[in-house]
Design a protein around this motif. Structure first.
Motif, PDB file in Angstrom:
ATOM      1  N   UNK A   1       0.847  -1.214   0.000  1.00 38.54           N
ATOM      2  CA  UNK A   1       0.000   0.000   0.000  1.00 38.54           C
ATOM      3  C   UNK A   1       0.869   1.246   0.000  1.00 38.54           C
ATOM      4  N   UNK A   2       0.856   1.976  -1.088  1.00 43.31           N
ATOM      5  CA  UNK A   2       1.635   3.200  -0.973  1.00 43.31           C
ATOM      6  C   UNK A   2       0.791   4.452  -1.172  1.00 43.31           C
ATOM      7  N   UNK A   3      -0.558   4.331  -1.036  1.00 49.74           N
ATOM      8  CA  UNK A   3      -1.390   5.541  -1.022  1.00 49.74           C
ATOM      9  C   UNK A   3      -0.974   6.336   0.197  1.00 49.74           C
ATOM     10  N   UNK A   4      -0.738   7.630  -0.013  1.00 49.32           N
ATOM     11  CA  UNK A   4      -0.300   8.424   1.126  1.00 49.32           C
ATOM     12  C   UNK A   4      -1.502   8.870   1.930  1.00 49.32           C
ATOM     13  N   UNK A   5      -1.410   8.644   3.231  1.00 41.09           N
ATOM     14  CA  UNK A   5      -2.507   8.992   4.126  1.00 41.09           C
ATOM     15  C   UNK A   5      -2.426  10.488   4.414  1.00 41.09           C
ATOM     16  N   UNK A   6      -3.548  11.165   4.334  1.00 42.25           N
ATOM     17  CA  UNK A   6      -3.597  12.589   4.699  1.00 42.25           C
ATOM     18  C   UNK A   6      -3.880  12.663   6.197  1.00 42.25           C
ATOM     19  N   UNK A   7      -2.834  12.962   6.947  1.00 39.69           N
ATOM     20  CA  UNK A   7      -2.906  12.885   8.405  1.00 39.69           C
ATOM     21  C   UNK A   7      -2.833  14.288   9.017  1.00 39.69           C
ATOM     22  N   UNK A   8      -3.787  14.600   9.902  1.00 38.90           N
ATOM     23  CA  UNK A   8      -3.785  15.906  10.569  1.00 38.90           C
ATOM     24  C   UNK A   8      -2.867  15.904  11.783  1.00 38.90           C
ATOM     25  N   UNK A 190     -11.824   3.609   6.173  1.00 38.84           N
ATOM     26  CA  UNK A 190     -11.825   2.372   6.966  1.00 38.84           C
ATOM     27  C   UNK A 190     -12.016   1.144   6.074  1.00 38.84           C
ATOM     28  N   UNK A 191     -12.250   1.349   4.760  1.00 41.74           N
ATOM     29  CA  UNK A 191     -12.284   0.223   3.829  1.00 41.74           C
ATOM     30  C   UNK A 191     -10.878  -0.342   3.591  1.00 41.74           C
ATOM     31  N   UNK A 192      -9.863   0.311   4.124  1.00 43.61           N
ATOM     32  CA  UNK A 192      -8.486  -0.161   3.964  1.00 43.61           C
ATOM     33  C   UNK A 192      -7.939  -0.617   5.326  1.00 43.61           C
ATOM     34  N   UNK A 193      -8.374  -1.815   5.771  1.00 39.17           N
ATOM     35  CA  UNK A 193      -7.983  -2.249   7.125  1.00 39.17           C
ATOM     36  C   UNK A 193      -6.479  -2.353   7.320  1.00 39.17           C
ATOM     37  N   UNK A 194      -5.738  -2.711   6.240  1.00 44.67           N
ATOM     38  CA  UNK A 194      -4.282  -2.830   6.391  1.00 44.67           C
ATOM     39  C   UNK A 194      -3.656  -1.460   6.629  1.00 44.67           C
ATOM     40  N   UNK A 195      -4.111  -0.479   5.826  1.00 43.50           N
ATOM     41  CA  UNK A 195      -3.621   0.899   5.995  1.00 43.50           C
ATOM     42  C   UNK A 195      -3.915   1.401   7.392  1.00 43.50           C
ATOM     43  N   UNK A 196      -5.104   1.101   7.854  1.00 43.32           N
ATOM     44  CA  UNK A 196      -5.510   1.553   9.187  1.00 43.32           C
ATOM     45  C   UNK A 196      -4.694   0.907  10.293  1.00 43.32           C
TER      46      UNK A 196
END
Ligand SMILES: C=C(O[C@@H]1C=C(C(=O)O)C=C[C@H]1O)C(=O)O
Length: 279
Positions: A1-8, A190-196
């Motif tokens: 998974x390399x979608x970058x998470x937009x984190x606040x 939350x559809x990406x449980x691994x990313x989460x």
């Protein structure tokens, strides 16, 4: 998974202990960080511009259908918090009919203050929202609400005023801790449980690293937040980043108190990711 998470990332000292490991690459995770005061992150999250972020706990209650809560994370205090301050020219019991100015950076503490004014001090001042600048706030009113670094920065210059730490007042009123902020997850993310799982794990590791390396955090905070060392360590000692049953009970009590005086439509369910919710 390399979608970058937009984190606040709230740009206050209260977030440093849980973000330091991530920001310095000690805990590797692929994220784009967005910094700001709480009300800015609240709005970005609600507008769909962040995937995971701390938001004011009252905003979760207002938007619980849009989000899930990240487990084991919060910005809380069990009594004194040091950074949520009502600074007043008069004792709080005497603020009836007076003018009170509130920082525009806060959502949770604004509601907390309204609860305490109505139910604890039993007074009804006129409330204004302003930029967090103490001297202009106290020119326009008799009392001021500051949060975060704005409150910490003033906390040693206000000896001539009545100063109320709202974490402490809330504890006197309810016997419970106060949960000021929660980390929330955008529903579609939350559809990406691994990313989460990666993000949840990274925060746990970063938080644990911070606990083990408190001196490093204090050194960093001195340089980046320009606050006295003893004030920084005092703040770190009072801020809690957990969300166990004790803090969840306290959060529901806060929501109930807000609903009682019509500042919230209903008390939401705490939908915590991983709590029998999603895979
Ligand atoms: C304890 C604090 O908690 C905060 C208070 C918030 C609010 O009032 O809405 C939101 C996030 C946190 O930054 C603080 O700002 O110092």
């Amino acid at each position: 998974m390399d979608a970058r998470i937009r984190l606040g990332r709230i740009n206050y000292l209260n977030c440093l202990p849980v973000y330091y490991g991530i920001e310095k690459g000690i805990v590797p995770i692929n994220v784009d960080l967005f910094h700001g005061p709480p009300t800015k992150l609240n709005k970005m999250f609600i507008d769909g511009k962040l995937d995971i972020t701390p938001i004011s706990s009252i905003e979760y209650a207002r938007n619980s259908e849009k989000s899930l809560i990240l487990p084991n994370m919060s910005i809380s205090a069990d009594g004194r918090v040091t950074s949520i301050l009502l600074i007043s020219k008069l004792p709080a019991e005497k603020l009836d009919g007076k003018t009170l100015t509130m920082t525009k950076s806060s959502a949770t503490s604004v509601v907390l203050l309204k609860i305490l004014l109505a139910k604890y001090w039993r007074v009804k001042p006129r409330l204004l929202t302003r930029e967090p600048d103490l001297s202009s706030m106290l020119t326009q009113g008799d009392a001021a609400l500051l949060i975060g670094d704005d409150a910490l920065r003033e906390s040693r210059n206000v000896k001539e005023f009545y100063v109320y730490d709202l974490g402490e007042v809330w504890k006197n009123y309810t016997g419970l801790p106060m949960v000021f902020a929660l980390w929330v997850i955008r529903n579609s993310y939350s559809a990406d449980p691994q990313g989460l799982a990666n993000v949840a794990g990274a925060f746990l590791k970063s938080k644990a690293w911070g606990v083990e390396n408190m001196e490093t955090l204090i050194n960093e905070a001195e340089q980046t937040h320009h606050l006295p060392r003893d004030l920084i360590s005092e703040h770190f000692a009072h801020i809690k980043h957990q969300l166990n049953d004790y803090y969840q009970t306290a959060l529901l009590r806060y929501y109930k108190e807000a609903a009682d005086i019509d500042l919230l439509k209903h008390v939401p369910e705490l939908k915590i990711w991983g709590d029998n919710l999603v895979g």
